[in-house]
Design a protein around this motif. Structure first.
Motif, PDB file in Angstrom:
ATOM      1  N   THR A  22      46.963   2.118  79.325  1.00  0.00           N
ATOM      2  CA  THR A  22      48.370   1.774  79.550  1.00  0.00           C
ATOM      3  C   THR A  22      48.541   1.157  80.935  1.00  0.00           C
ATOM      4  N   ASP A  23      49.647   0.419  81.089  1.00  0.00           N
ATOM      5  CA  ASP A  23      49.975  -0.064  82.421  1.00  0.00           C
ATOM      6  C   ASP A  23      50.690   1.049  83.190  1.00  0.00           C
ATOM      7  N   VAL A  24      51.120   0.752  84.409  1.00  0.00           N
ATOM      8  CA  VAL A  24      51.697   1.802  85.251  1.00  0.00           C
ATOM      9  C   VAL A  24      53.056   2.276  84.758  1.00  0.00           C
ATOM     10  N   ALA A  25      53.667   1.535  83.847  1.00  0.00           N
ATOM     11  CA  ALA A  25      54.927   1.976  83.254  1.00  0.00           C
ATOM     12  C   ALA A  25      54.705   2.784  81.983  1.00  0.00           C
ATOM     13  N   GLY A  26      53.421   2.939  81.573  1.00  0.00           N
ATOM     14  CA  GLY A  26      53.101   3.715  80.381  1.00  0.00           C
ATOM     15  C   GLY A  26      53.028   2.904  79.111  1.00  0.00           C
ATOM     16  N   THR A  27      53.103   1.575  79.197  1.00  0.00           N
ATOM     17  CA  THR A  27      53.035   0.717  78.024  1.00  0.00           C
ATOM     18  C   THR A  27      51.594   0.455  77.633  1.00  0.00           C
ATOM     19  N   PRO A  28      51.194   0.695  76.357  1.00  0.00           N
ATOM     20  CA  PRO A  28      49.817   0.420  75.938  1.00  0.00           C
ATOM     21  C   PRO A  28      49.505  -1.076  76.033  1.00  0.00           C
ATOM     22  N   VAL A  29      48.335  -1.404  76.602  1.00  0.00           N
ATOM     23  CA  VAL A  29      47.949  -2.812  76.742  1.00  0.00           C
ATOM     24  C   VAL A  29      46.565  -3.097  76.165  1.00  0.00           C
ATOM     25  N   ALA A  30      45.733  -2.060  75.973  1.00  0.00           N
ATOM     26  CA  ALA A  30      44.373  -2.301  75.499  1.00  0.00           C
ATOM     27  C   ALA A  30      43.809  -1.040  74.878  1.00  0.00           C
ATOM     28  N   GLU A  31      42.771  -1.231  74.057  1.00  0.00           N
ATOM     29  CA  GLU A  31      42.001  -0.116  73.540  1.00  0.00           C
ATOM     30  C   GLU A  31      40.573  -0.237  74.044  1.00  0.00           C
ATOM     31  N   LEU A  32      40.051   0.850  74.580  1.00  0.00           N
ATOM     32  CA  LEU A  32      38.725   0.891  75.171  1.00  0.00           C
ATOM     33  C   LEU A  32      37.792   1.698  74.282  1.00  0.00           C
ATOM     34  N   SER A  33      36.698   1.088  73.866  1.00  0.00           N
ATOM     35  CA  SER A  33      35.693   1.825  73.102  1.00  0.00           C
ATOM     36  C   SER A  33      35.050   2.882  73.987  1.00  0.00           C
ATOM     37  N   VAL A  34      34.846   4.076  73.440  1.00  0.00           N
ATOM     38  CA  VAL A  34      34.250   5.185  74.195  1.00  0.00           C
ATOM     39  C   VAL A  34      32.942   5.558  73.514  1.00  0.00           C
ATOM     40  N   VAL A  35      31.822   5.326  74.202  1.00  0.00           N
ATOM     41  CA  VAL A  35      30.517   5.573  73.595  1.00  0.00           C
ATOM     42  C   VAL A  35      30.076   7.007  73.874  1.00  0.00           C
ATOM     43  N   PRO A  36      29.313   7.610  72.963  1.00  0.00           N
ATOM     44  CA  PRO A  36      28.837   8.996  73.150  1.00  0.00           C
ATOM     45  C   PRO A  36      27.609   9.040  74.044  1.00  0.00           C
ATOM     46  N   PRO A  37      27.246  10.229  74.529  1.00  0.00           N
ATOM     47  CA  PRO A  37      26.062  10.360  75.391  1.00  0.00           C
ATOM     48  C   PRO A  37      24.778   9.844  74.751  1.00  0.00           C
ATOM     49  N   LEU A  38      24.630  10.026  73.440  1.00  0.00           N
ATOM     50  CA  LEU A  38      23.410   9.556  72.780  1.00  0.00           C
ATOM     51  C   LEU A  38      23.272   8.041  72.897  1.00  0.00           C
ATOM     52  N   TYR A  39      24.375   7.316  72.745  1.00  0.00           N
ATOM     53  CA  TYR A  39      24.336   5.856  72.895  1.00  0.00           C
ATOM     54  C   TYR A  39      23.959   5.485  74.323  1.00  0.00           C
ATOM     55  N   VAL A  40      24.476   6.249  75.289  1.00  0.00           N
ATOM     56  CA  VAL A  40      24.160   6.005  76.697  1.00  0.00           C
ATOM     57  C   VAL A  40      22.662   6.130  76.940  1.00  0.00           C
ATOM     58  N   SER A  41      22.069   7.227  76.487  1.00  0.00           N
ATOM     59  CA  SER A  41      20.642   7.455  76.751  1.00  0.00           C
ATOM     60  C   SER A  41      19.774   6.420  76.039  1.00  0.00           C
ATOM     61  N   ARG A  42      20.136   6.051  74.823  1.00  0.00           N
ATOM     62  CA  ARG A  42      19.371   5.023  74.110  1.00  0.00           C
ATOM     63  C   ARG A  42      19.470   3.677  74.812  1.00  0.00           C
ATOM     64  N   THR A  43      20.634   3.371  75.325  1.00  0.00           N
ATOM     65  CA  THR A  43      20.837   2.102  76.017  1.00  0.00           C
ATOM     66  C   THR A  43      19.971   2.022  77.269  1.00  0.00           C
ATOM     67  N   VAL A  44      19.969   3.087  78.069  1.00  0.00           N
ATOM     68  CA  VAL A  44      19.168   3.083  79.291  1.00  0.00           C
ATOM     69  C   VAL A  44      17.679   3.006  78.966  1.00  0.00           C
ATOM     70  N   ARG A  45      17.247   3.663  77.901  1.00  0.00           N
ATOM     71  CA  ARG A  45      15.834   3.548  77.494  1.00  0.00           C
ATOM     72  C   ARG A  45      15.501   2.094  77.147  1.00  0.00           C
ATOM     73  N   ALA A  46      16.417   1.410  76.475  1.00  0.00           N
ATOM     74  CA  ALA A  46      16.195  -0.007  76.146  1.00  0.00           C
ATOM     75  C   ALA A  46      16.121  -0.856  77.413  1.00  0.00           C
ATOM     76  N   GLN A  47      16.926  -0.512  78.405  1.00  0.00           N
ATOM     77  CA  GLN A  47      16.885  -1.254  79.665  1.00  0.00           C
ATOM     78  C   GLN A  47      15.536  -1.079  80.356  1.00  0.00           C
ATOM     79  N   ARG A  48      14.948   0.103  80.263  1.00  0.00           N
ATOM     80  CA  ARG A  48      13.660   0.346  80.905  1.00  0.00           C
ATOM     81  C   ARG A  48      12.532  -0.473  80.273  1.00  0.00           C
ATOM     82  N   ARG A  49      12.707  -0.811  79.012  1.00  0.00           N
ATOM     83  CA  ARG A  49      11.614  -1.477  78.292  1.00  0.00           C
ATOM     84  C   ARG A  49      11.463  -2.946  78.667  1.00  0.00           C
ATOM     85  N   VAL A  50      12.425  -3.516  79.380  1.00  0.00           N
ATOM     86  CA  VAL A  50      12.317  -4.931  79.753  1.00  0.00           C
ATOM     87  C   VAL A  50      11.995  -5.041  81.240  1.00  0.00           C
TER      88      VAL A  50
END
Length: 454
Positions: A22-50
Protein backbone atom coordinates in the motif's frame (compact mmCIF):
# COMPACT_ATOMS: atom_id res chain seq x y z
CA UNK A 1 -2.52 -3.25 -9.55
CA UNK A 2 1.13 -3.97 -10.28
CA UNK A 3 2.65 -7.41 -9.73
CA UNK A 4 6.17 -7.72 -8.38
CA UNK A 5 7.18 -11.32 -8.98
CA UNK A 6 10.22 -13.04 -7.55
CA UNK A 7 13.14 -13.22 -9.98
CA UNK A 8 14.86 -16.57 -9.60
CA UNK A 9 17.26 -18.71 -11.63
CA UNK A 10 14.44 -19.78 -13.95
CA UNK A 11 13.05 -16.27 -14.41
CA UNK A 12 9.92 -14.66 -12.99
CA UNK A 13 8.08 -16.63 -10.32
CA UNK A 14 4.60 -15.63 -9.17
CA UNK A 15 3.72 -17.34 -5.91
CA UNK A 16 0.36 -18.23 -4.47
CA UNK A 17 1.34 -16.37 -1.33
CA UNK A 18 1.32 -12.65 -2.09
CA UNK A 19 1.37 -9.50 -0.01
CA UNK A 20 -0.47 -6.32 -0.85
CA UNK A 21 1.77 -3.23 -0.93
CA UNK A 22 0.00 0.00 0.00
CA UNK A 23 0.97 3.63 -0.31
CA UNK A 24 1.29 5.86 2.76
CA UNK A 25 -2.44 6.61 2.66
CA UNK A 26 -3.24 2.88 2.85
CA UNK A 27 -4.29 2.48 -0.80
CA UNK A 28 -3.24 -0.86 -2.39
CA UNK A 29 -0.86 -0.30 -5.32
CA UNK A 30 0.89 -3.65 -5.91
CA UNK A 31 1.03 -7.32 -5.06
CA UNK A 32 4.38 -8.80 -4.04
CA UNK A 33 5.12 -12.49 -4.48
CA UNK A 34 6.41 -14.04 -1.23
CA UNK A 35 8.72 -17.02 -1.71
CA UNK A 36 9.16 -19.74 0.96
CA UNK A 37 12.48 -20.64 2.61
CA UNK A 38 12.84 -23.75 0.45
CA UNK A 39 12.78 -21.63 -2.72
CA UNK A 40 15.39 -19.34 -1.15
CA UNK A 41 17.81 -22.17 -0.38
CA UNK A 42 17.37 -23.77 -3.81
CA UNK A 43 17.97 -20.43 -5.49
CA UNK A 44 21.21 -19.79 -3.61
CA UNK A 45 22.43 -23.31 -4.42
CA UNK A 46 21.80 -22.56 -8.11
CA UNK A 47 23.79 -19.35 -7.78
CA UNK A 48 26.75 -21.28 -6.36
CA UNK A 49 26.81 -23.60 -9.35
CA UNK A 50 27.76 -20.84 -11.82
CA UNK A 51 31.16 -19.20 -12.07
CA UNK A 52 31.45 -15.41 -12.34
CA UNK A 53 31.18 -13.87 -15.76
CA UNK A 54 34.48 -12.63 -17.22
CA UNK A 55 35.44 -9.21 -15.84
CA UNK A 56 35.05 -7.43 -19.18
CA UNK A 57 31.49 -8.72 -19.54
CA UNK A 58 30.64 -7.66 -15.99
CA UNK A 59 31.92 -4.14 -16.60
CA UNK A 60 30.03 -3.79 -19.87
CA UNK A 61 26.81 -5.21 -18.44
CA UNK A 62 26.90 -2.88 -15.43
CA UNK A 63 27.21 0.16 -17.67
CA UNK A 64 24.28 -1.05 -19.79
CA UNK A 65 22.21 -1.88 -16.69
CA UNK A 66 22.64 1.65 -15.37
CA UNK A 67 21.29 3.05 -18.63
CA UNK A 68 18.35 0.63 -18.66
CA UNK A 69 17.51 1.39 -15.02
CA UNK A 70 17.52 5.12 -15.73
CA UNK A 71 15.88 5.34 -19.15
CA UNK A 72 13.93 2.22 -20.16
CA UNK A 73 10.53 0.83 -19.19
CA UNK A 74 11.11 -1.95 -16.64
CA UNK A 75 8.43 -4.07 -14.99
CA UNK A 76 5.67 -2.01 -16.59
CA UNK A 77 6.98 1.35 -15.33
CA UNK A 78 9.13 3.98 -16.98
CA UNK A 79 11.66 5.77 -14.79
CA UNK A 80 9.41 8.63 -13.69
CA UNK A 81 6.51 6.25 -12.97
CA UNK A 82 8.84 4.06 -10.92
CA UNK A 83 10.11 7.06 -8.92
CA UNK A 84 6.54 8.21 -8.27
CA UNK A 85 5.60 4.74 -7.03
CA UNK A 86 8.67 4.46 -4.79
CA UNK A 87 7.80 7.85 -3.29
CA UNK A 88 4.15 6.88 -2.75
CA UNK A 89 4.92 3.72 -0.82
CA UNK A 90 7.97 4.89 1.17
CA UNK A 91 6.79 8.42 1.97
CA UNK A 92 10.04 9.86 0.66
CA UNK A 93 9.45 13.24 -1.05
CA UNK A 94 9.33 12.68 -4.79
CA UNK A 95 12.25 15.00 -5.58
CA UNK A 96 14.37 13.18 -2.99
CA UNK A 97 13.29 9.81 -4.37
CA UNK A 98 14.15 11.00 -7.88
CA UNK A 99 17.64 12.12 -6.87
CA UNK A 100 18.19 8.91 -4.90
CA UNK A 101 17.11 6.74 -7.83
CA UNK A 102 19.44 8.66 -10.15
CA UNK A 103 22.11 7.99 -7.56
CA UNK A 104 21.48 4.25 -7.88
CA UNK A 105 22.09 4.44 -11.63
CA UNK A 106 25.28 6.44 -11.07
CA UNK A 107 26.47 3.96 -8.43
CA UNK A 108 25.91 1.02 -10.80
CA UNK A 109 27.63 2.91 -13.62
CA UNK A 110 30.56 3.72 -11.35
CA UNK A 111 30.76 0.41 -9.48
CA UNK A 112 34.07 -0.57 -11.10
CA UNK A 113 35.70 2.70 -10.09
CA UNK A 114 34.16 2.45 -6.60
CA UNK A 115 36.02 -0.74 -5.70
CA UNK A 116 39.40 0.54 -6.88
CA UNK A 117 40.26 2.72 -3.85
CA UNK A 118 39.63 -0.24 -1.54
CA UNK A 119 42.13 -2.60 -3.22
CA UNK A 120 45.48 -2.67 -1.41
CA UNK A 121 48.30 -1.35 -3.59
CA UNK A 122 50.24 -4.55 -3.01
CA UNK A 123 47.46 -6.85 -4.20
CA UNK A 124 46.49 -8.03 -7.69
CA UNK A 125 43.01 -9.01 -8.86
CA UNK A 126 44.11 -12.03 -10.92
CA UNK A 127 46.70 -14.64 -9.96
CA UNK A 128 47.87 -14.62 -13.58
CA UNK A 129 49.34 -11.15 -13.03
CA UNK A 130 53.13 -11.23 -13.53
CA UNK A 131 53.68 -9.92 -10.01
CA UNK A 132 52.67 -13.28 -8.54
CA UNK A 133 55.81 -14.83 -10.09
CA UNK A 134 57.85 -12.80 -7.60
CA UNK A 135 55.30 -13.21 -4.84
CA UNK A 136 52.29 -10.99 -4.24
CA UNK A 137 48.96 -10.67 -2.53
CA UNK A 138 45.89 -11.70 -4.49
CA UNK A 139 42.67 -9.85 -3.66
CA UNK A 140 40.17 -12.69 -3.33
CA UNK A 141 36.46 -12.97 -2.56
CA UNK A 142 35.41 -14.16 0.89
CA UNK A 143 32.68 -16.26 -0.73
CA UNK A 144 30.51 -16.68 -3.79
CA UNK A 145 27.02 -15.46 -2.81
CA UNK A 146 26.12 -12.21 -1.08
CA UNK A 147 22.69 -11.74 0.50
CA UNK A 148 21.30 -8.21 0.72
CA UNK A 149 18.51 -7.41 3.18
CA UNK A 150 17.57 -4.04 1.73
CA UNK A 151 15.86 -1.33 3.73
CA UNK A 152 12.96 0.67 2.34
CA UNK A 153 13.68 4.20 3.47
CA UNK A 154 15.43 5.23 0.23
CA UNK A 155 16.20 3.77 -3.21
CA UNK A 156 19.85 4.65 -2.60
CA UNK A 157 20.48 1.59 -0.42
CA UNK A 158 20.58 -0.46 -3.64
CA UNK A 159 23.47 1.50 -5.10
CA UNK A 160 26.29 -0.24 -3.26
CA UNK A 161 25.68 -3.94 -3.88
CA UNK A 162 26.58 -3.62 -7.57
CA UNK A 163 30.18 -3.52 -6.34
CA UNK A 164 29.78 -7.16 -5.35
CA UNK A 165 28.95 -8.02 -8.95
CA UNK A 166 32.14 -6.26 -10.07
CA UNK A 167 34.11 -8.54 -7.77
CA UNK A 168 32.45 -11.72 -9.04
CA UNK A 169 29.84 -12.35 -6.37
CA UNK A 170 26.37 -13.55 -7.17
CA UNK A 171 23.81 -11.48 -5.27
CA UNK A 172 20.49 -12.44 -3.64
CA UNK A 173 18.34 -9.41 -2.82
CA UNK A 174 15.60 -9.64 -0.22
CA UNK A 175 13.64 -6.38 -0.70
CA UNK A 176 11.88 -4.38 1.98
CA UNK A 177 8.11 -4.56 1.84
CA UNK A 178 8.12 -0.84 2.50
CA UNK A 179 9.70 -0.11 -0.90
CA UNK A 180 10.16 -3.21 -3.05
CA UNK A 181 10.27 -1.42 -6.43
CA UNK A 182 13.92 -0.38 -6.65
CA UNK A 183 15.35 -3.86 -6.12
CA UNK A 184 12.89 -5.30 -8.65
CA UNK A 185 13.81 -2.68 -11.23
CA UNK A 186 17.56 -3.07 -10.72
CA UNK A 187 17.63 -6.87 -10.89
CA UNK A 188 15.51 -6.74 -14.06
CA UNK A 189 17.85 -4.13 -15.56
CA UNK A 190 20.90 -6.26 -14.79
CA UNK A 191 19.35 -9.25 -16.51
CA UNK A 192 18.38 -7.20 -19.55
CA UNK A 193 21.95 -5.91 -19.73
CA UNK A 194 23.54 -9.34 -19.96
CA UNK A 195 23.86 -10.73 -16.45
CA UNK A 196 22.51 -14.26 -16.12
CA UNK A 197 19.52 -15.03 -13.89
CA UNK A 198 21.84 -16.67 -11.37
CA UNK A 199 24.01 -13.55 -11.05
CA UNK A 200 21.31 -11.45 -9.36
CA UNK A 201 18.04 -12.74 -7.90
CA UNK A 202 15.11 -10.96 -6.26
CA UNK A 203 13.62 -12.86 -3.33
CA UNK A 204 10.69 -11.23 -1.52
CA UNK A 205 10.10 -13.42 1.50
CA UNK A 206 8.86 -13.54 5.07
CA UNK A 207 10.90 -13.61 8.28
CA UNK A 208 11.69 -17.31 7.94
CA UNK A 209 12.87 -16.80 4.38
CA UNK A 210 14.90 -13.75 5.44
CA UNK A 211 16.73 -15.82 8.02
CA UNK A 212 17.26 -18.57 5.45
CA UNK A 213 18.93 -16.31 2.89
CA UNK A 214 21.43 -15.13 5.52
CA UNK A 215 22.09 -18.72 6.63
CA UNK A 216 22.71 -20.11 3.13
CA UNK A 217 24.65 -17.18 1.63
CA UNK A 218 28.36 -16.77 2.30
CA UNK A 219 28.09 -13.11 3.32
CA UNK A 220 25.17 -10.82 4.05
CA UNK A 221 24.41 -7.12 4.33
CA UNK A 222 21.49 -6.19 6.58
CA UNK A 223 19.82 -2.91 7.48
CA UNK A 224 17.90 -2.18 10.64
CA UNK A 225 17.83 -0.70 14.10
CA UNK A 226 20.08 -1.30 17.07
CA UNK A 227 18.40 -4.66 17.65
CA UNK A 228 19.63 -5.85 14.24
CA UNK A 229 23.13 -4.52 14.92
CA UNK A 230 23.24 -6.31 18.27
CA UNK A 231 21.91 -9.56 16.79
CA UNK A 232 24.74 -9.86 14.27
CA UNK A 233 27.50 -8.04 16.15
CA UNK A 234 29.59 -11.20 16.61
CA UNK A 235 29.00 -12.66 13.15
CA UNK A 236 31.90 -11.80 10.81
CA UNK A 237 29.87 -12.88 7.77
CA UNK A 238 27.20 -10.20 8.32
CA UNK A 239 27.71 -6.48 7.67
CA UNK A 240 25.15 -4.40 9.54
CA UNK A 241 23.93 -0.95 8.58
CA UNK A 242 22.22 0.46 11.64
CA UNK A 243 21.49 3.88 13.09
CA UNK A 244 23.93 6.59 12.02
CA UNK A 245 23.71 8.87 15.08
CA UNK A 246 25.46 11.52 13.01
CA UNK A 247 26.60 14.68 14.80
CA UNK A 248 27.95 18.18 14.32
CA UNK A 249 30.40 19.77 16.78
CA UNK A 250 31.11 23.51 16.71
CA UNK A 251 33.93 24.88 18.85
CA UNK A 252 33.87 28.29 20.51
CA UNK A 253 36.19 30.13 18.09
CA UNK A 254 33.88 29.42 15.13
CA UNK A 255 31.00 31.70 14.08
CA UNK A 256 28.08 29.30 13.77
CA UNK A 257 26.10 31.86 11.75
CA UNK A 258 28.42 31.20 8.81
CA UNK A 259 27.57 27.49 8.91
CA UNK A 260 23.82 27.67 9.53
CA UNK A 261 22.93 26.65 5.98
CA UNK A 262 25.05 23.49 6.09
CA UNK A 263 23.77 22.63 9.59
CA UNK A 264 20.12 22.88 8.53
CA UNK A 265 20.80 20.92 5.34
CA UNK A 266 22.52 18.21 7.39
CA UNK A 267 19.40 17.91 9.55
CA UNK A 268 16.63 18.13 6.93
CA UNK A 269 18.18 17.05 3.62
CA UNK A 270 16.87 13.76 2.18
CA UNK A 271 13.80 14.24 4.34
CA UNK A 272 15.87 13.66 7.47
CA UNK A 273 15.53 9.91 6.81
CA UNK A 274 19.16 8.98 6.10
CA UNK A 275 21.71 7.64 8.55
CA UNK A 276 23.95 10.54 7.51
CA UNK A 277 21.42 13.19 8.60
CA UNK A 278 22.52 15.06 11.71
CA UNK A 279 20.82 13.77 14.85
CA UNK A 280 22.68 16.09 17.24
CA UNK A 281 24.47 19.44 17.25
CA UNK A 282 26.92 20.27 20.04
CA UNK A 283 28.27 23.76 20.65
CA UNK A 284 31.15 24.84 22.85
CA UNK A 285 29.30 27.50 24.81
CA UNK A 286 25.66 28.44 25.29
CA UNK A 287 23.78 26.79 22.39
CA UNK A 288 20.43 28.56 22.86
CA UNK A 289 20.83 31.14 20.10
CA UNK A 290 22.03 28.43 17.70
CA UNK A 291 19.11 26.16 18.63
CA UNK A 292 16.60 28.97 18.14
CA UNK A 293 18.10 29.81 14.73
CA UNK A 294 17.90 26.15 13.64
CA UNK A 295 14.29 25.90 14.84
CA UNK A 296 13.37 29.11 13.03
CA UNK A 297 14.72 27.70 9.76
CA UNK A 298 13.10 24.30 10.16
CA UNK A 299 9.69 25.65 11.14
CA UNK A 300 9.35 27.28 7.72
CA UNK A 301 9.23 23.88 5.98
CA UNK A 302 5.69 23.34 4.74
CA UNK A 303 4.05 19.91 5.20
CA UNK A 304 3.11 18.67 1.72
CA UNK A 305 2.16 15.34 0.11
CA UNK A 306 5.18 13.32 -0.99
CA UNK A 307 4.08 13.73 -4.61
CA UNK A 308 4.46 17.52 -4.44
CA UNK A 309 7.78 18.54 -5.98
CA UNK A 310 8.17 21.15 -3.23
CA UNK A 311 7.91 18.53 -0.49
CA UNK A 312 10.82 18.15 1.92
CA UNK A 313 9.32 16.25 4.84
CA UNK A 314 8.73 12.47 4.91
CA UNK A 315 5.23 11.01 4.97
CA UNK A 316 3.86 8.13 7.02
CA UNK A 317 0.46 6.63 7.64
CA UNK A 318 -1.38 8.80 10.17
CA UNK A 319 -1.44 6.14 12.88
CA UNK A 320 2.27 5.45 12.42
CA UNK A 321 3.11 9.17 12.57
CA UNK A 322 1.18 9.48 15.84
CA UNK A 323 3.15 6.59 17.32
CA UNK A 324 6.41 8.31 16.35
CA UNK A 325 5.23 11.54 18.02
CA UNK A 326 4.19 9.63 21.13
CA UNK A 327 7.60 7.99 21.37
CA UNK A 328 9.31 11.35 20.94
CA UNK A 329 7.13 12.94 23.64
CA UNK A 330 8.10 10.24 26.12
CA UNK A 331 11.76 10.25 25.15
CA UNK A 332 12.17 14.03 25.31
CA UNK A 333 10.95 14.53 28.87
CA UNK A 334 13.39 16.84 30.59
CA UNK A 335 14.51 18.49 27.33
CA UNK A 336 13.27 21.92 26.27
CA UNK A 337 11.10 21.62 23.15
CA UNK A 338 11.69 24.43 20.68
CA UNK A 339 9.76 22.36 18.15
CA UNK A 340 8.23 19.60 20.25
CA UNK A 341 6.38 16.34 19.72
CA UNK A 342 2.99 18.02 19.91
CA UNK A 343 3.46 19.73 16.55
CA UNK A 344 5.22 16.91 14.68
CA UNK A 345 2.16 15.26 13.10
CA UNK A 346 0.75 17.22 10.15
CA UNK A 347 -2.45 15.42 9.09
CA UNK A 348 -2.75 15.58 5.28
CA UNK A 349 -6.39 14.52 5.33
CA UNK A 350 -6.04 11.30 3.33
CA UNK A 351 -4.92 8.90 6.05
CA UNK A 352 -1.32 10.05 5.87
CA UNK A 353 0.71 12.67 7.71
CA UNK A 354 3.89 14.63 7.16
CA UNK A 355 6.38 14.66 10.02
CA UNK A 356 7.32 18.22 10.91
CA UNK A 357 10.84 18.84 12.29
CA UNK A 358 11.55 18.51 16.00
CA UNK A 359 14.19 20.53 17.85
CA UNK A 360 15.05 19.99 21.53
CA UNK A 361 17.54 21.90 23.65
CA UNK A 362 19.43 19.97 26.33
CA UNK A 363 21.10 21.29 29.46
CA UNK A 364 24.02 18.89 29.05
CA UNK A 365 25.28 16.48 26.37
CA UNK A 366 23.18 13.48 27.40
CA UNK A 367 24.51 10.64 25.24
CA UNK A 368 21.23 8.71 25.33
CA UNK A 369 19.25 11.61 23.86
CA UNK A 370 22.00 12.70 21.48
CA UNK A 371 21.90 9.19 19.98
CA UNK A 372 18.11 9.04 19.65
CA UNK A 373 17.63 8.89 15.89
CA UNK A 374 14.22 9.10 14.21
CA UNK A 375 13.37 8.93 10.51
CA UNK A 376 12.48 12.59 10.03
CA UNK A 377 14.26 15.91 10.80
CA UNK A 378 14.70 15.49 14.56
CA UNK A 379 17.70 17.10 16.24
CA UNK A 380 19.02 17.40 19.79
CA UNK A 381 21.13 20.46 20.58
CA UNK A 382 23.43 20.56 23.59
CA UNK A 383 26.35 22.46 25.10
CA UNK A 384 29.80 20.86 24.96
CA UNK A 385 33.02 21.65 26.78
CA UNK A 386 36.53 20.22 26.62
CA UNK A 387 35.95 18.35 29.87
CA UNK A 388 33.15 16.38 28.14
CA UNK A 389 35.72 15.01 25.72
CA UNK A 390 34.64 12.56 23.02
CA UNK A 391 32.07 10.68 25.10
CA UNK A 392 29.04 12.54 23.62
CA UNK A 393 30.41 12.04 20.09
CA UNK A 394 31.00 8.31 20.17
CA UNK A 395 28.99 5.77 18.13
CA UNK A 396 28.62 8.19 15.20
CA UNK A 397 28.64 7.37 11.50
CA UNK A 398 29.72 10.95 10.74
CA UNK A 399 31.00 13.75 12.94
CA UNK A 400 31.43 17.12 11.26
CA UNK A 401 33.83 19.09 13.46
CA UNK A 402 33.53 22.79 12.67
CA UNK A 403 36.75 23.80 14.37
CA UNK A 404 40.31 25.02 13.92
CA UNK A 405 41.53 22.60 16.60
CA UNK A 406 43.70 20.04 14.78
CA UNK A 407 44.19 18.01 17.96
CA UNK A 408 40.41 17.53 18.15
CA UNK A 409 40.36 16.29 14.55
CA UNK A 410 43.19 13.88 15.42
CA UNK A 411 41.24 12.60 18.42
CA UNK A 412 38.08 12.04 16.38
CA UNK A 413 39.99 10.14 13.70
CA UNK A 414 41.55 7.99 16.42
CA UNK A 415 38.18 7.24 18.06
CA UNK A 416 37.18 3.68 17.01
CA UNK A 417 33.41 4.31 17.22
CA UNK A 418 33.44 7.31 14.86
CA UNK A 419 33.34 6.08 11.27
CA UNK A 420 33.83 9.31 9.29
CA UNK A 421 35.19 12.73 10.20
CA UNK A 422 34.35 15.84 8.21
CA UNK A 423 35.77 19.25 8.99
CA UNK A 424 34.14 22.53 8.04
CA UNK A 425 31.53 23.58 5.53
CA UNK A 426 30.30 20.14 4.46
CA UNK A 427 26.88 18.61 5.00
CA UNK A 428 27.06 15.39 6.96
CA UNK A 429 25.28 13.69 4.04
CA UNK A 430 28.05 14.62 1.58
CA UNK A 431 29.22 11.67 -0.50
CA UNK A 432 31.91 11.16 -3.11
CA UNK A 433 33.42 8.13 -4.82
CA UNK A 434 36.58 8.14 -2.72
CA UNK A 435 34.87 8.64 0.65
CA UNK A 436 33.96 5.38 2.43
CA UNK A 437 30.48 5.15 3.92
CA UNK A 438 31.34 2.98 6.90
CA UNK A 439 34.61 1.66 5.59
CA UNK A 440 34.77 0.56 1.96
CA UNK A 441 32.21 -2.10 1.08
CA UNK A 442 34.98 -4.15 -0.52
CA UNK A 443 36.77 -4.30 2.85
CA UNK A 444 33.97 -6.65 3.90
CA UNK A 445 33.71 -8.56 0.63
CA UNK A 446 37.37 -9.30 0.00
CA UNK A 447 40.54 -10.58 1.67
CA UNK A 448 44.21 -10.82 0.73
CA UNK A 449 45.81 -14.17 -0.03
CA UNK A 450 49.53 -14.62 -0.50
CA UNK A 451 50.75 -16.26 -3.70
CA UNK A 452 54.00 -17.03 -5.48
CA UNK A 453 54.39 -19.14 -8.59
CA UNK A 454 57.06 -20.22 -11.04
Amino acid sequence: MLYLDALGPAGEYRTRTREVITDVAGTPVAELSVVPPLYVSRTVRAQRRVAPLPMARRESALADAADIFETAPVGGLDFDEYVAMASKVSGLPVTVAHASARGVAEAVRGAVDAVTPARPVGAVLDWRDERTRRGSAVWARRGDVLAVHASGNSPGVHGSWAQALVLGFRVAVRPSRREPFTGHRLVNALRQAGFRPEDAVYLPTDHAGAAEVIDVADLAVVYGGQDVVDKYARDPTVLTNGPGRTKILITAEMDWHAYLDVIVDSISGQGGMACTNATAVLYEGDPRALAEAIAARLTTIEPLPASDERAILPIQRLDSARRVAGYLAAKSRGAEPLLGAGQVVADLGDGSAALRPAVHLLERPDADLLNTELAFPCVWIAPWCRADGLAPLRRSLVVNAITTDEDLIDALLAEPTVANVYAGDHATSHTAAGIPHDGFFADFLMRNKGMIRG
